[in-house]
Motif scaffolding. Sequence first.
Motif, mmCIF file in Angstrom:
data_model
loop_
_atom_site.group_PDB
_atom_site.id
_atom_site.type_symbol
_atom_site.label_atom_id
_atom_site.label_comp_id
_atom_site.label_asym_id
_atom_site.label_seq_id
_atom_site.Cartn_x
_atom_site.Cartn_y
_atom_site.Cartn_z
ATOM 1 N N LEU A 23 -70.157 105.745 -42.020
ATOM 2 C CA LEU A 23 -70.303 104.235 -42.244
ATOM 3 C C LEU A 23 -70.114 103.284 -41.339
ATOM 4 C CD1 LEU A 23 -67.606 104.280 -45.182
ATOM 5 C CD2 LEU A 23 -69.970 104.498 -45.316
ATOM 6 N N GLY A 24 -69.626 103.648 -39.886
ATOM 7 C CA GLY A 24 -69.595 102.647 -38.742
ATOM 8 C C GLY A 24 -70.511 102.909 -37.730
ATOM 9 N N ASP A 25 -70.654 102.039 -37.113
ATOM 10 C CA ASP A 25 -71.805 101.832 -35.999
ATOM 11 C C ASP A 25 -70.894 102.140 -34.751
ATOM 12 O OD1 ASP A 25 -73.896 101.754 -34.183
ATOM 13 O OD2 ASP A 25 -74.201 99.575 -34.528
ATOM 14 N N PRO A 26 -70.982 103.622 -34.044
ATOM 15 C CA PRO A 26 -70.508 103.660 -32.895
ATOM 16 C C PRO A 26 -70.598 102.803 -31.362
ATOM 17 C CG PRO A 26 -71.322 105.756 -33.703
ATOM 18 C CD PRO A 26 -72.027 104.533 -34.536
ATOM 19 N N THR A 27 -71.716 102.119 -31.860
ATOM 20 C CA THR A 27 -71.941 101.067 -30.520
ATOM 21 C C THR A 27 -71.216 99.745 -30.941
ATOM 22 O OG1 THR A 27 -73.895 100.332 -31.619
ATOM 23 C CG2 THR A 27 -74.274 102.381 -30.001
ATOM 24 N N ASP A 28 -71.080 99.408 -31.992
ATOM 25 C CA ASP A 28 -70.404 98.084 -32.542
ATOM 26 C C ASP A 28 -69.040 98.740 -33.251
ATOM 27 O OD1 ASP A 28 -69.607 95.542 -32.849
ATOM 28 O OD2 ASP A 28 -71.235 95.409 -34.807
ATOM 29 N N TYR A 29 -67.930 99.190 -32.315
ATOM 30 C CA TYR A 29 -66.840 99.663 -32.961
ATOM 31 C C TYR A 29 -65.687 98.440 -33.283
ATOM 32 C CZ TYR A 29 -63.222 103.071 -33.833
ATOM 33 O OH TYR A 29 -62.329 103.823 -34.167
ATOM 34 N N HIS A 30 -65.162 98.594 -34.549
ATOM 35 C CA HIS A 30 -64.259 97.424 -35.066
ATOM 36 C C HIS A 30 -62.978 98.351 -35.505
ATOM 37 C CE1 HIS A 30 -67.081 94.354 -35.523
ATOM 38 N NE2 HIS A 30 -68.040 94.991 -36.048
ATOM 39 N N TRP A 31 -62.008 97.894 -34.717
ATOM 40 C CA TRP A 31 -60.819 98.720 -34.876
ATOM 41 C C TRP A 31 -60.259 98.756 -36.389
ATOM 42 C CZ3 TRP A 31 -59.131 102.855 -32.346
ATOM 43 C CH2 TRP A 31 -59.741 102.871 -31.302
ATOM 44 N N GLY A 32 -60.196 97.129 -36.674
ATOM 45 C CA GLY A 32 -59.583 97.082 -38.221
ATOM 46 C C GLY A 32 -60.431 97.932 -39.168
ATOM 47 N N ARG A 33 -61.439 97.769 -39.471
ATOM 48 C CA ARG A 33 -62.062 98.648 -40.643
ATOM 49 C C ARG A 33 -61.823 99.998 -40.197
ATOM 50 N NH1 ARG A 33 -67.902 96.405 -40.024
ATOM 51 N NH2 ARG A 33 -67.455 94.130 -39.867
ATOM 52 N N SER A 34 -62.072 100.524 -39.135
ATOM 53 C CA SER A 34 -61.517 102.095 -39.114
ATOM 54 C C SER A 34 -59.986 102.487 -39.428
ATOM 55 C CB SER A 34 -62.010 102.757 -37.693
ATOM 56 O OG SER A 34 -61.136 102.278 -36.821
ATOM 57 N N LEU A 35 -59.250 101.585 -38.839
ATOM 58 C CA LEU A 35 -57.727 101.520 -39.236
ATOM 59 C C LEU A 35 -57.536 101.567 -40.588
ATOM 60 C CD1 LEU A 35 -55.079 101.978 -38.274
ATOM 61 C CD2 LEU A 35 -54.838 99.359 -38.029
ATOM 62 N N VAL A 36 -58.015 100.731 -41.499
ATOM 63 C CA VAL A 36 -57.933 100.599 -42.834
ATOM 64 C C VAL A 36 -58.390 101.861 -43.520
ATOM 65 C CG1 VAL A 36 -58.332 99.257 -45.133
ATOM 66 C CG2 VAL A 36 -57.702 98.116 -43.108
ATOM 67 N N PHE A 37 -59.564 102.556 -43.213
ATOM 68 C CA PHE A 37 -59.960 103.640 -43.612
ATOM 69 C C PHE A 37 -59.167 104.923 -43.293
ATOM 70 C CE2 PHE A 37 -63.135 107.168 -43.959
ATOM 71 C CZ PHE A 37 -63.618 107.002 -45.209
ATOM 72 N N SER A 38 -58.706 104.990 -42.064
ATOM 73 C CA SER A 38 -57.927 105.984 -41.794
ATOM 74 C C SER A 38 -56.460 105.953 -42.516
ATOM 75 C CB SER A 38 -57.583 105.945 -40.385
ATOM 76 O OG SER A 38 -58.608 105.823 -39.597
ATOM 77 N N CYS A 39 -55.929 104.618 -42.853
ATOM 78 C CA CYS A 39 -54.729 104.886 -43.453
ATOM 79 C C CYS A 39 -54.930 105.119 -45.064
ATOM 80 C CB CYS A 39 -54.383 103.457 -43.561
ATOM 81 S SG CYS A 39 -53.392 102.687 -42.102
ATOM 82 N N PHE A 40 -56.036 104.995 -45.488
ATOM 83 C CA PHE A 40 -56.190 105.241 -46.911
ATOM 84 C C PHE A 40 -56.543 107.146 -46.872
ATOM 85 C CE2 PHE A 40 -57.670 101.088 -48.182
ATOM 86 C CZ PHE A 40 -56.567 100.860 -49.109
ATOM 87 N N MET A 41 -57.200 107.395 -45.774
ATOM 88 C CA MET A 41 -57.383 108.743 -45.841
ATOM 89 C C MET A 41 -56.055 109.453 -45.644
ATOM 90 S SD MET A 41 -60.144 110.992 -45.698
ATOM 91 C CE MET A 41 -60.385 112.611 -45.186
ATOM 92 N N ALA A 42 -55.316 109.121 -45.028
ATOM 93 C CA ALA A 42 -54.024 109.542 -44.635
ATOM 94 C C ALA A 42 -53.166 109.606 -45.962
ATOM 95 C CB ALA A 42 -53.316 108.984 -43.427
ATOM 96 N N ALA A 43 -53.199 108.429 -46.526
ATOM 97 C CA ALA A 43 -52.298 108.287 -47.609
ATOM 98 C C ALA A 43 -52.808 109.282 -48.661
ATOM 99 C CB ALA A 43 -52.404 107.017 -48.126
ATOM 100 N N SER A 44 -54.057 109.479 -48.921
ATOM 101 C CA SER A 44 -54.684 110.380 -49.832
ATOM 102 C C SER A 44 -54.242 111.885 -49.673
ATOM 103 C CB SER A 44 -55.913 110.360 -49.999
ATOM 104 O OG SER A 44 -56.586 110.568 -48.841
ATOM 105 N N LEU A 45 -54.414 112.248 -48.207
ATOM 106 C CA LEU A 45 -53.826 113.430 -48.112
ATOM 107 C C LEU A 45 -52.318 113.808 -48.325
ATOM 108 C CD1 LEU A 45 -55.582 114.280 -44.701
ATOM 109 C CD2 LEU A 45 -55.933 115.518 -46.739
#
Length: 59
Positions: free
Chosen positions: A26-48
């Motif tokens: 979903l993201g663009d590695p050249t235009d990295y935004h920590w906020g969006r990936s952090l939220v996505f990571s938290c949802f992935m971790a919570a689902s596991l």
Amino acid sequence: MKRNVRNFALAMLGGLCGNLIYVHTLGDPTDYHWGRSLVFSCFMAASLVALQIYRQRQN
């Protein structure tokens, strides 16, 4: 204690996998935004962790 360590490990694994999945799909590695990936990571971790707890209660 063992269950807490397993849940923590799953949360860390989910966070790492969620971050990698977000950046490479979903993201663009050249235009990295920590906020969006952090939220996505938290949802992935919570689902596991929720899936692990659900499986433990089914047995």
